[in-house]
Design an enzyme around this catalytic site. Structure first.
Site, PDB file in Angstrom:
ATOM      1  N   LYS A  41       0.853  -1.190   0.000  1.00 10.06           N
ATOM      2  CA  LYS A  41       0.000   0.000   0.000  1.00 10.06           C
ATOM      3  C   LYS A  41       0.884   1.232   0.000  1.00 10.06           C
ATOM      4  O   LYS A  41       1.672   1.445   0.918  1.00 10.06           O
ATOM      5  CB  LYS A  41      -0.948   0.045   1.211  1.00 10.06           C
ATOM      6  CG  LYS A  41      -2.031   1.105   0.955  1.00 10.06           C
ATOM      7  CD  LYS A  41      -2.853   1.473   2.165  1.00 10.06           C
ATOM      8  CE  LYS A  41      -2.284   2.589   2.971  1.00 10.06           C
ATOM      9  NZ  LYS A  41      -2.129   3.887   2.261  1.00 10.06           N
ATOM     10  N   GLU A  79       8.891  -0.219  11.554  1.00  4.13           N
ATOM     11  CA  GLU A  79       9.972   0.770  11.433  1.00  4.13           C
ATOM     12  C   GLU A  79       9.330   2.128  11.677  1.00  4.13           C
ATOM     13  O   GLU A  79       8.641   2.655  10.804  1.00  4.13           O
ATOM     14  CB  GLU A  79      10.570   0.739  10.022  1.00  4.13           C
ATOM     15  CG  GLU A  79      11.248  -0.550   9.660  1.00  4.13           C
ATOM     16  CD  GLU A  79      12.571  -0.748  10.359  1.00  4.13           C
ATOM     17  OE1 GLU A  79      13.084   0.198  10.987  1.00  4.13           O
ATOM     18  OE2 GLU A  79      13.085  -1.870  10.291  1.00  4.13           O
ATOM     19  N   CYS A 118      13.432   9.437   8.899  1.00  2.00           N
ATOM     20  CA  CYS A 118      13.222   8.786  10.199  1.00  2.00           C
ATOM     21  C   CYS A 118      14.494   8.802  11.024  1.00  2.00           C
ATOM     22  O   CYS A 118      14.435   8.778  12.244  1.00  2.00           O
ATOM     23  CB  CYS A 118      12.722   7.371   9.991  1.00  2.00           C
ATOM     24  SG  CYS A 118      13.779   6.444   8.886  1.00  2.00           S
ATOM     25  N   GLU A 149       9.137  13.802  17.646  1.00  2.00           N
ATOM     26  CA  GLU A 149       9.599  13.796  16.255  1.00  2.00           C
ATOM     27  C   GLU A 149       8.850  14.867  15.474  1.00  2.00           C
ATOM     28  O   GLU A 149       7.617  14.860  15.434  1.00  2.00           O
ATOM     29  CB  GLU A 149       9.348  12.427  15.620  1.00  2.00           C
ATOM     30  CG  GLU A 149       9.917  12.358  14.217  1.00  2.00           C
ATOM     31  CD  GLU A 149       9.569  11.068  13.486  1.00  2.00           C
ATOM     32  OE1 GLU A 149       8.382  10.690  13.484  1.00  2.00           O
ATOM     33  OE2 GLU A 149      10.468  10.460  12.905  1.00  2.00           O
TER      34      GLU A 149
HETATM   35  P1  NAD Z   1       1.733   7.349   8.817  1.00  2.00           P
HETATM   36  O1  NAD Z   1       1.985   6.465   9.967  1.00  2.00           O
HETATM   37  O2  NAD Z   1       0.685   8.375   8.919  1.00  2.00           O
HETATM   38  O3  NAD Z   1       1.352   6.487   7.515  1.00  2.00           O
HETATM   39  C1  NAD Z   1       2.141   5.424   7.076  1.00  2.00           C
HETATM   40  C2  NAD Z   1       1.284   4.478   6.259  1.00  2.00           C
HETATM   41  O4  NAD Z   1       0.359   3.808   7.116  1.00  2.00           O
HETATM   42  C3  NAD Z   1       0.442   5.160   5.170  1.00  2.00           C
HETATM   43  O5  NAD Z   1       0.488   4.365   4.003  1.00  2.00           O
HETATM   44  C4  NAD Z   1      -0.951   5.155   5.789  1.00  2.00           C
HETATM   45  O6  NAD Z   1      -1.988   5.158   4.846  1.00  2.00           O
HETATM   46  C5  NAD Z   1      -0.949   3.868   6.562  1.00  2.00           C
HETATM   47  N1  NAD Z   1      -1.924   3.810   7.660  1.00  2.00           N
HETATM   48  C6  NAD Z   1      -2.352   4.815   8.438  1.00  2.00           C
HETATM   49  N2  NAD Z   1      -3.226   4.352   9.359  1.00  2.00           N
HETATM   50  C7  NAD Z   1      -3.347   3.019   9.154  1.00  2.00           C
HETATM   51  C8  NAD Z   1      -4.104   1.975   9.776  1.00  2.00           C
HETATM   52  N3  NAD Z   1      -4.950   2.209  10.794  1.00  2.00           N
HETATM   53  N4  NAD Z   1      -3.969   0.705   9.315  1.00  2.00           N
HETATM   54  C9  NAD Z   1      -3.126   0.454   8.293  1.00  2.00           C
HETATM   55  N5  NAD Z   1      -2.405   1.397   7.633  1.00  2.00           N
HETATM   56  C10 NAD Z   1      -2.504   2.670   8.071  1.00  2.00           C
HETATM   57  O7  NAD Z   1       3.168   7.968   8.475  1.00  2.00           O
HETATM   58  P2  NAD Z   1       3.533   9.240   7.573  1.00  2.00           P
HETATM   59  O8  NAD Z   1       3.129  10.461   8.294  1.00  2.00           O
HETATM   60  O9  NAD Z   1       3.114   9.034   6.157  1.00  2.00           O
HETATM   61  O10 NAD Z   1       5.145   9.102   7.605  1.00  2.00           O
HETATM   62  C11 NAD Z   1       5.959   9.662   8.546  1.00  2.00           C
HETATM   63  C12 NAD Z   1       6.341   8.673   9.634  1.00  2.00           C
HETATM   64  O11 NAD Z   1       7.028   7.543   9.100  1.00  2.00           O
HETATM   65  C13 NAD Z   1       7.314   9.309  10.612  1.00  2.00           C
HETATM   66  O12 NAD Z   1       6.984   8.994  11.935  1.00  2.00           O
HETATM   67  C14 NAD Z   1       8.642   8.666  10.240  1.00  2.00           C
HETATM   68  O13 NAD Z   1       9.616   8.687  11.232  1.00  2.00           O
HETATM   69  C15 NAD Z   1       8.236   7.303   9.848  1.00  2.00           C
HETATM   70  N6  NAD Z   1       9.294   6.682   9.052  1.00  2.00           N
HETATM   71  C16 NAD Z   1      10.052   5.661   9.589  1.00  2.00           C
HETATM   72  C17 NAD Z   1      11.080   5.093   8.853  1.00  2.00           C
HETATM   73  C18 NAD Z   1      11.913   3.949   9.394  1.00  2.00           C
HETATM   74  O14 NAD Z   1      12.453   3.200   8.599  1.00  2.00           O
HETATM   75  N7  NAD Z   1      12.075   3.778  10.685  1.00  2.00           N
HETATM   76  C19 NAD Z   1      11.341   5.546   7.569  1.00  2.00           C
HETATM   77  C20 NAD Z   1      10.565   6.590   7.057  1.00  2.00           C
HETATM   78  C21 NAD Z   1       9.531   7.137   7.811  1.00  2.00           C
END
Ligand code: NAD
Length: 492
Positions: free
Chosen positions: A178, A252, A286, A384
């Site tokens: 997704k 992650e 991240c 963050e």
């Molecule tokens: P987010 O958590 O809002 O969304 C991530 C994904 O999860 C999206 O595709 C979203 O549609 C999906 N999602 C949201 N709610 C869901 C649910 N209830 N069930 C299933 N899927 C769901 O994150 P964002 O704001 O797009 O990205 C930023 C975050 O990602 C930051 O916290 C960042 O640190 C983290 N991040 C971590 C890493 C790592 O490798 N550790 C890398 C990049 C980003």
């Protein structure tokens, strides 16, 4: 103005709209205007994608391909990615505002991840067990888990998809990925490569949509493993969703990574490392080194140099190779950052530079910002922000530096700058994080495991272990005795 382009999802080898025709706009971070229409997957679409992946992994050609053949598909995918890196990078820049020179390079380097896992695909072996019973030959087979639900956020989607797809496919799984609702186009463009690389239909499916689509996917009964990257709130839902299907989960999540500078560091190198850590990718990483922890004796001089360097950053059009920092991805991001920078100042932080939008640029630009924090209990110190905002703390002793670094709910990465070799080792071992960089920052490789501890999640991506985690051993017991089974009521 360019026409808005309609995109479709990849399900079972075909490009399809949502079953009810619903779609949403993807907004350009530069103009705030819609530039692409993305399908909003329904529950029925998600079900179709998961069932296609399940069929492909159980009865389709993928199920009987040898690991070497699977590796060949992955190698070809890597080759295609390297060839198309310019176009894929451009799509990512357009959708996220990340600088083209970074997204183009990243797309090219990501080919290495697929090449690594291409080579690893036929190195997965089970073992023969030295069993403690006579006449039994016992061995394990490493089998794929089944359907993997990969869920990625908007930043570095190609990278975050590669570290999931590479090991999952090498191990023989199938995938429903997704894309992020904030930047789906790079994933859909990437999806065009699978057919050309020789993957049978249904092995990789790419769906789009918001939270509901993510929920339907991660709680689907045929999903065996969830590989999630994103924020902590969505992660909590993911873990709950996995109660529906008992899928294995890797998370992650975000970080507030400490960047420790000792007085004995190479200061020029530490300034550059710190800049790369927090202002690279506009801080939307991240592993951003967003908590500078600097030794008191050099703090004023260090901050002076850092502030001058931050003020000199060229902010502008991410398509222009002369630009050093582009915009934030979304307006929501901007508001979140503005709120926390204001709160930090109310709580006593001193703004050394930034703290506002640069005049005359687009909607989501924000200046490189440095906040000198008098105490570690300020909200900004362990929140963050996912933007170009550095909070600064000072320390006197090594023990104090370690204690400040570990005073966090997060534990993804850390940077340590010191020329004292013994101290490098001591501090690296004492920090509770999944990755510690010494005298460098933000390096990644397909060979090195990536992931966090504590609130930064669990499970590892990249490296051989990641592929191992996409397999499960099956234990096979073979009776080699010429005698018939004796007493049926006694366990052997
Ligand atoms: P987010 O958590 O809002 O969304 C991530 C994904 O999860 C999206 O595709 C979203 O549609 C999906 N999602 C949201 N709610 C869901 C649910 N209830 N069930 C299933 N899927 C769901 O994150 P964002 O704001 O797009 O990205 C930023 C975050 O990602 C930051 O916290 C960042 O640190 C983290 N991040 C971590 C890493 C790592 O490798 N550790 C890398 C990049 C980003």
């Amino acid at each position: 103005m360019d026409a808005i382009q309609d995109y479709h999802m990849l399900i079972d080898g075909a490009w399809v709209p949502a079953s009810d025709g619903a779609a949403f706009d993807s907004l350009s971070p530069l103009t705030g205007a819609p530039w692409a229409r993305i399908p909003e997957a329904t529950e029925a679409d998600i079900d179709r994608a998961v069932r296609a992946a399940d069929r492909a992994g159980t009865t389709g050609p993928w199920a009987t391909m040898t690991p070497t053949q699977r590796g060949k598909c992955l190698r070809k995918l890597g080759d295609l990615l390297a060839e198309r890196s310019e176009a894929l990078g451009e799509a990512e820049t357009r959708d996220t505002g990340k600088m083209l020179k970074e997204t183009r390079w990243q797309a090219k380097y990501i080919a290495e991840f697929f090449h690594f896992f291409a080579g690893a695909a036929d190195k997965i072996a089970g073992e023969v067990l030295p069993i403690d019973k006579p006449d039994l030959f016992v061995f394990t087979n490493r089998e794929p888990l089944g359907v993997v639900a990969a869920v990625v956020p908007w930043n570095s989607q190609l990278f975050l998809a590669a570290v999931k797809l590479g090991p999952a496919l090498a191990a023989g799984n199938t995938v429903v990925l997704k894309a992020s609702e904030h930047a789906s186009v790079p994933m859909l463009d990437f999806g065009r490569l699978f057919d050309e690389a020789g993957f049978p239909p249904g092995v990789v499916n790419i769906v789009t949509g918001h939270e509901a689509a993510g929920k339907a996917l991660t709680s689907h009964s045929l999903v065996a493993r969830i590989a999630f990257t994103g924020g902590p709130n969505a992660a909590r839902h993911i873990v709950r969703n996995s109660a529906e299907n008992f899928a294995e989960v890797s998370l992650e999540l975000g970080g507030k990574s400490p960047f420790i500078v000792f007085a004995d560091a190479d200061i020029d190198s530490a300034v550059n490392g710190c800049m790369a850590g927090i202002f690279g990718a506009t801080g939307q990483s991240c592993v951003a080194g967003s908590r500078l922890i600097v030794q008191d004796s050099i703090a004023d001089d260090f901050l002076d140099r850092l502030t001058k360097a931050a003020k000199a950053i060229r902010i502008g059009d991410p398509m222009d190779d002369a630009t050093q920092m582009g915009p934030l991805c979304t307006e929501g991001q901007l508001r979140h950052i503005e709120h926390h920078v204001a709160l930090a100042q109310e709580q006593g932080a001193k703004l050394l530079t930034g703290g506002r939008q640069p005049p005359g640029l687009g909607l989501t630009y924000y200046e490189p910002t440095i906040l000198d924090c008098p105490r570690p209990d300020l909200t900004v110190v362990d929140t963050e922000l996912f933007g170009p905002v550095l909070s600064v703390l000072r320390f006197k002793t090594e023990d104090e530096a370690i204690a400040l670094a570990n005073r966090s709910v997060h534990g993804l990465a850390a940077g340590v700058f010191t020329l004292n070799g013994a101290r490098q080792m001591r501090v690296a071992r004492a920090i509770r994080a999944g990755i510690v960089w010494v005298n460098t920052y933000r390096a990644v490789s397909p060979i090195a495991a990536f992931g966090g501890v504590k609130g930064s999640g669990y499970g590892r991506e990249s490296g051989f272990q990641a592929m191992w985690d996409y397999t499960r051993p099956k234990t096979i017991w073979v009776n080699t005795s010429a005698e018939p089974v004796a007493n049926p009521f006694v366990m052997r």
